[in-house]
Scaffold this motif. Structure first.
Motif, PDB file in Angstrom:
ATOM      1  N   LYS A  59       0.607  -1.319   0.330  1.00 17.39           N
ATOM      2  CA  LYS A  59       0.193   0.090   0.229  1.00 17.39           C
ATOM      3  C   LYS A  59       0.746   1.084  -0.381  1.00 17.39           C
ATOM      4  CE  LYS A  59      -3.786   2.132   2.643  1.00 17.39           C
ATOM      5  NZ  LYS A  59      -4.491   2.244   3.498  1.00 17.39           N
ATOM      6  N   LEU A  60       1.949   1.554   0.671  1.00 17.83           N
ATOM      7  CA  LEU A  60       3.158   3.220   1.101  1.00 17.83           C
ATOM      8  C   LEU A  60       4.166   2.217  -0.023  1.00 17.83           C
ATOM      9  CD1 LEU A  60       3.699   4.704   2.667  1.00 17.83           C
ATOM     10  CD2 LEU A  60       6.037   3.099   3.565  1.00 17.83           C
ATOM     11  N   PHE A  61       4.081   1.231  -1.031  1.00 11.65           N
ATOM     12  CA  PHE A  61       4.978   1.284  -2.637  1.00 11.65           C
ATOM     13  C   PHE A  61       3.674   2.329  -2.674  1.00 11.65           C
ATOM     14  CE2 PHE A  61       6.155   0.149  -6.171  1.00 11.65           C
ATOM     15  CZ  PHE A  61       7.329   0.402  -6.496  1.00 11.65           C
ATOM     16  N   GLY A  62       2.294   1.921  -3.563  1.00 13.51           N
ATOM     17  CA  GLY A  62       2.065   2.239  -4.620  1.00 13.51           C
ATOM     18  C   GLY A  62       1.048   3.779  -4.198  1.00 13.51           C
ATOM     19  N   ASN A  63       1.512   4.402  -3.066  1.00 16.41           N
ATOM     20  CA  ASN A  63       0.661   5.617  -2.205  1.00 16.41           C
ATOM     21  C   ASN A  63       2.231   6.631  -2.383  1.00 16.41           C
ATOM     22  OD1 ASN A  63      -1.737   4.732  -2.160  1.00 16.41           O
ATOM     23  ND2 ASN A  63      -2.157   5.125   0.020  1.00 16.41           N
ATOM     24  N   ASN A  64       3.114   5.338  -2.175  1.00 15.48           N
ATOM     25  CA  ASN A  64       4.341   7.452  -1.425  1.00 15.48           C
ATOM     26  C   ASN A  64       5.689   6.474  -1.431  1.00 15.48           C
ATOM     27  OD1 ASN A  64       6.460   8.812  -0.232  1.00 15.48           O
ATOM     28  ND2 ASN A  64       4.721   8.721   1.671  1.00 15.48           N
ATOM     29  N   GLN A  65       6.289   5.777  -2.571  1.00 15.38           N
ATOM     30  CA  GLN A  65       7.810   5.407  -2.964  1.00 15.38           C
ATOM     31  C   GLN A  65       8.898   6.084  -2.333  1.00 15.38           C
ATOM     32  OE1 GLN A  65       8.536   4.750  -6.435  1.00 15.38           O
ATOM     33  NE2 GLN A  65       6.060   4.314  -7.289  1.00 15.38           N
ATOM     34  N   ARG A  66       8.841   7.337  -2.030  1.00 18.78           N
ATOM     35  CA  ARG A  66       9.647   8.147  -1.229  1.00 18.78           C
ATOM     36  C   ARG A  66      10.306   7.140   0.059  1.00 18.78           C
ATOM     37  NH1 ARG A  66      10.150  14.327  -1.145  1.00 18.78           N
ATOM     38  NH2 ARG A  66      10.372  13.947  -3.042  1.00 18.78           N
ATOM     39  N   GLN A  67       8.853   7.056   0.731  1.00 20.42           N
ATOM     40  CA  GLN A  67       8.347   6.811   2.542  1.00 20.42           C
ATOM     41  C   GLN A  67       8.995   5.422   2.290  1.00 20.42           C
ATOM     42  OE1 GLN A  67       7.921   8.879   5.132  1.00 20.42           O
ATOM     43  NE2 GLN A  67       8.453   7.107   5.588  1.00 20.42           N
ATOM     44  N   PHE A  68       8.477   4.719   1.586  1.00 15.63           N
ATOM     45  CA  PHE A  68       8.383   3.265   1.424  1.00 15.63           C
ATOM     46  C   PHE A  68      10.743   3.127   1.763  1.00 15.63           C
ATOM     47  CE2 PHE A  68      10.003  -0.141  -1.351  1.00 15.63           C
ATOM     48  CZ  PHE A  68       8.626  -1.538  -0.688  1.00 15.63           C
ATOM     49  N   TYR A  69      10.931   3.605   0.138  1.00 10.17           N
ATOM     50  CA  TYR A  69      12.356   3.868   0.639  1.00 10.17           C
ATOM     51  C   TYR A  69      13.197   3.613   2.104  1.00 10.17           C
ATOM     52  CZ  TYR A  69      12.216   1.702  -3.917  1.00 10.17           C
ATOM     53  OH  TYR A  69      11.481   1.017  -5.603  1.00 10.17           O
ATOM     54  N   ARG A  70      12.581   5.210   2.197  1.00 10.39           N
ATOM     55  CA  ARG A  70      13.464   5.553   3.380  1.00 10.39           C
ATOM     56  C   ARG A  70      12.829   4.298   4.710  1.00 10.39           C
ATOM     57  NH1 ARG A  70      10.980  11.299   5.127  1.00 10.39           N
ATOM     58  NH2 ARG A  70      12.076  11.601   3.155  1.00 10.39           N
ATOM     59  N   ASN A  71      11.866   3.549   4.286  1.00  7.15           N
ATOM     60  CA  ASN A  71      11.401   3.132   5.948  1.00  7.15           C
ATOM     61  C   ASN A  71      12.219   1.665   5.349  1.00  7.15           C
ATOM     62  OD1 ASN A  71       9.217   4.591   6.999  1.00  7.15           O
ATOM     63  ND2 ASN A  71       7.509   2.869   6.353  1.00  7.15           N
ATOM     64  N   LEU A  72      12.722   1.265   4.473  1.00  6.54           N
ATOM     65  CA  LEU A  72      13.656   0.238   4.413  1.00  6.54           C
ATOM     66  C   LEU A  72      14.619   0.387   4.429  1.00  6.54           C
ATOM     67  CD1 LEU A  72      12.502  -1.103   0.528  1.00  6.54           C
ATOM     68  CD2 LEU A  72      12.076  -2.088   2.520  1.00  6.54           C
ATOM     69  N   GLN A  73      15.450   1.461   3.786  1.00  8.89           N
ATOM     70  CA  GLN A  73      16.388   1.894   4.715  1.00  8.89           C
ATOM     71  C   GLN A  73      16.720   2.152   6.530  1.00  8.89           C
ATOM     72  OE1 GLN A  73      17.410   6.055   3.103  1.00  8.89           O
ATOM     73  NE2 GLN A  73      18.093   5.078   1.164  1.00  8.89           N
ATOM     74  N   SER A  74      15.619   2.347   7.258  1.00 11.38           N
ATOM     75  CA  SER A  74      15.446   2.621   8.355  1.00 11.38           C
ATOM     76  C   SER A  74      14.940   0.899   9.570  1.00 11.38           C
ATOM     77  CB  SER A  74      14.623   3.396   9.200  1.00 11.38           C
ATOM     78  OG  SER A  74      13.219   3.197   8.465  1.00 11.38           O
ATOM     79  N   SER A  75      14.585   0.016   8.437  1.00 11.46           N
ATOM     80  CA  SER A  75      14.272  -0.953   9.148  1.00 11.46           C
ATOM     81  C   SER A  75      15.600  -1.483  10.346  1.00 11.46           C
ATOM     82  CB  SER A  75      14.253  -2.036   7.826  1.00 11.46           C
ATOM     83  OG  SER A  75      15.315  -2.710   7.066  1.00 11.46           O
ATOM     84  N   PRO A  76      14.824  -2.926  10.654  1.00 17.22           N
ATOM     85  CA  PRO A  76      16.272  -2.749  11.808  1.00 17.22           C
ATOM     86  C   PRO A  76      16.864  -3.854  11.295  1.00 17.22           C
ATOM     87  CG  PRO A  76      13.220  -3.714  12.390  1.00 17.22           C
ATOM     88  CD  PRO A  76      13.352  -3.279  11.507  1.00 17.22           C
ATOM     89  N   GLU A  77      17.156  -4.602   9.976  1.00 24.64           N
ATOM     90  CA  GLU A  77      17.752  -5.262  10.374  1.00 24.64           C
ATOM     91  C   GLU A  77      19.475  -4.216   9.344  1.00 24.64           C
ATOM     92  OE1 GLU A  77      14.955  -5.558   7.311  1.00 24.64           O
ATOM     93  OE2 GLU A  77      15.344  -5.877   8.754  1.00 24.64           O
ATOM     94  N   HIS A  78      18.606  -2.499   8.787  1.00 25.36           N
ATOM     95  CA  HIS A  78      19.561  -1.870   8.298  1.00 25.36           C
ATOM     96  C   HIS A  78      19.735  -0.870   9.904  1.00 25.36           C
ATOM     97  CE1 HIS A  78      17.958  -3.232   4.920  1.00 25.36           C
ATOM     98  NE2 HIS A  78      19.110  -3.006   3.903  1.00 25.36           N
ATOM     99  N   GLN A  79      19.779  -0.909  10.618  1.00 24.67           N
ATOM    100  CA  GLN A  79      19.486   0.057  12.073  1.00 24.67           C
ATOM    101  C   GLN A  79      20.316   0.048  12.338  1.00 24.67           C
ATOM    102  OE1 GLN A  79      15.879   1.858  12.937  1.00 24.67           O
ATOM    103  NE2 GLN A  79      16.755   2.878  14.622  1.00 24.67           N
TER     104      GLN A  79
END
Length: 347
Positions: free
Chosen positions: A176-196
């Motif tokens: 749902k986020l990828f369809g509505n807000n791709q910028r926030q989607f990739y930002r969340n991937l970068q801040s996910s626990p495995e990357h954080q």
């Protein structure tokens, strides 16, 4: 046409107007919250009702009108049964199905602990023994080791069920986020626990203040003799001078349509949704913003925002330069500057 409920009895209308006046007499009591989760039909109905009342309250400046918008938002929240939240939002609860399974997991763990104590020869209370035999009627027939093993298997099954549901929910929200807000989607991937590897809260406040103060606090002098300036002046020499710009209620309505309803507000807490749907105030908003433009006087609160520091690369740690500042400005300032920008682009 407008909903039938918008035709308010005089008593109800007077009650809403009285409530608005009480809030305006003490603006500190006004607290609003985003209502993006509320049923849209109910929200539109209540907003239309309050919109029919706000015109009865006079305001002499854009500051008073902004407070009136906030008071109207506060009244809508109360009429919908939404308790206005403070700046510190409560942590969202887990869904009911997850809490129900976790309660069952806790009960199974408790039963396993009691059965292990029984196997060691520990004397348990009569109430606990009765509860174990009631929940596990085959305890005497199968024996404690067999029942414990069954409970452990049940425990693993329930834990796997929670994990499966969590993965499914995460996939749904990501799609749902990828369809509505791709910028926030990739930002969340970068801040996910495995990357954080670090937290924003670990950043040193004093070092961040010093770093950004040296950037924002120093005035910048532009090069007025840049080589490209004469070229631009020559290209625009034949352009006509822009006529006096007049802000109208039509321009306000058209501009506010482009604003996001529930984007993060400024320090005043007003969302663009309320400017967009309290249409009875568009005329005075236009005239009061025009007054600010003509007299070159803008209230201080319109240019004060809330700045958040978002970490760029978690692997670099909480360095002051590793943060991206995001400033949330008041919706009224966004409207004002948007009107001016539209005028310049049209010219």
């Amino acid at each position: 046409g407008l909903p039938a409920r918008e035709v308010l009895p005089t008593a109800d209308k007077d009650k809403i107007i009285q409530q608005l006046n009480e809030l305006l007499s003490d603006p500190s009591a006004i607290v609003v919250k985003p209502l993006r989760h509320v049923n849209r039909k109910k929200l539109r109905e209540e907003t239309s009702l309050v919109n029919s009342c706000v015109a009865a309250i006079p305001t002499s400046s854009i500051t008073d009108t902004n407070n009136l918008l906030l008071a109207g938002a506060h009244v809508v929240c109360e009429r919908l049964g939404e308790k206005p939240s403070s700046q510190k939002t409560n942590q969202r609860k887990d869904p009911l199905w997850k809490r129900r399974i976790e309660d069952k997991i806790n009960q199974v763990r408790k039963d396993i602990s009691h059965l292990e104590e029984m196997r060691k020869g520990t004397v348990l209370k009569q109430r606990i023994l009765e509860g174990l035999h009631r929940c596990h009627p085959l305890l005497k027939k199968k024996g404690i080791p067999c029942v414990v093993e069954e409970l452990k298997q049940r425990l693993r099954a329930k834990a796997a069920k929670i994990k499966r549901f969590n993965n499914r929910t995460e996939r749904f929200h990501q799609n749902k986020l990828f369809g509505n807000n791709q910028r926030q989607f990739y930002r969340n991937l970068q801040s996910s626990p495995e990357h954080q590897t670090t937290s924003v809260s670990e950043a040193d406040k004093d070092s961040c203040l010093k770093f950004w103060k040296n950037i924002w606090g120093n005035p910048i002098e532009h090069n007025e003799e840049a080589q490209w300036l004469p070229e631009v002046r020559m290209a625009l020499a034949s352009a006509e001078e822009q006529q006096q710009f007049v802000i109208t209620d039509f321009l306000v309505e058209e501009r506010v349509k482009k604003m996001t309803n529930w984007a993060s507000p400024g320090k005043d807490g007003l969302h663009a949704y309320w400017i967009k749907h309290f249409k009875q105030l568009h005329d005075r908003i236009a005239s009061q913003l025009m007054h600010c433009l003509s007299n070159a006087e803008v209230p201080d609160w319109m240019t004060v925002g809330r700045t958040f520091l978002l970490i760029k690369d978690h692997s670099k740690g909480p360095l002051p330069g590793n943060f991206r500042p995001i400033t949330c400005l008041p919706a009224m300032w966004k409207l004002f500057t948007g009107l001016l920008a539209d005028s310049i682009y049209r010219h």
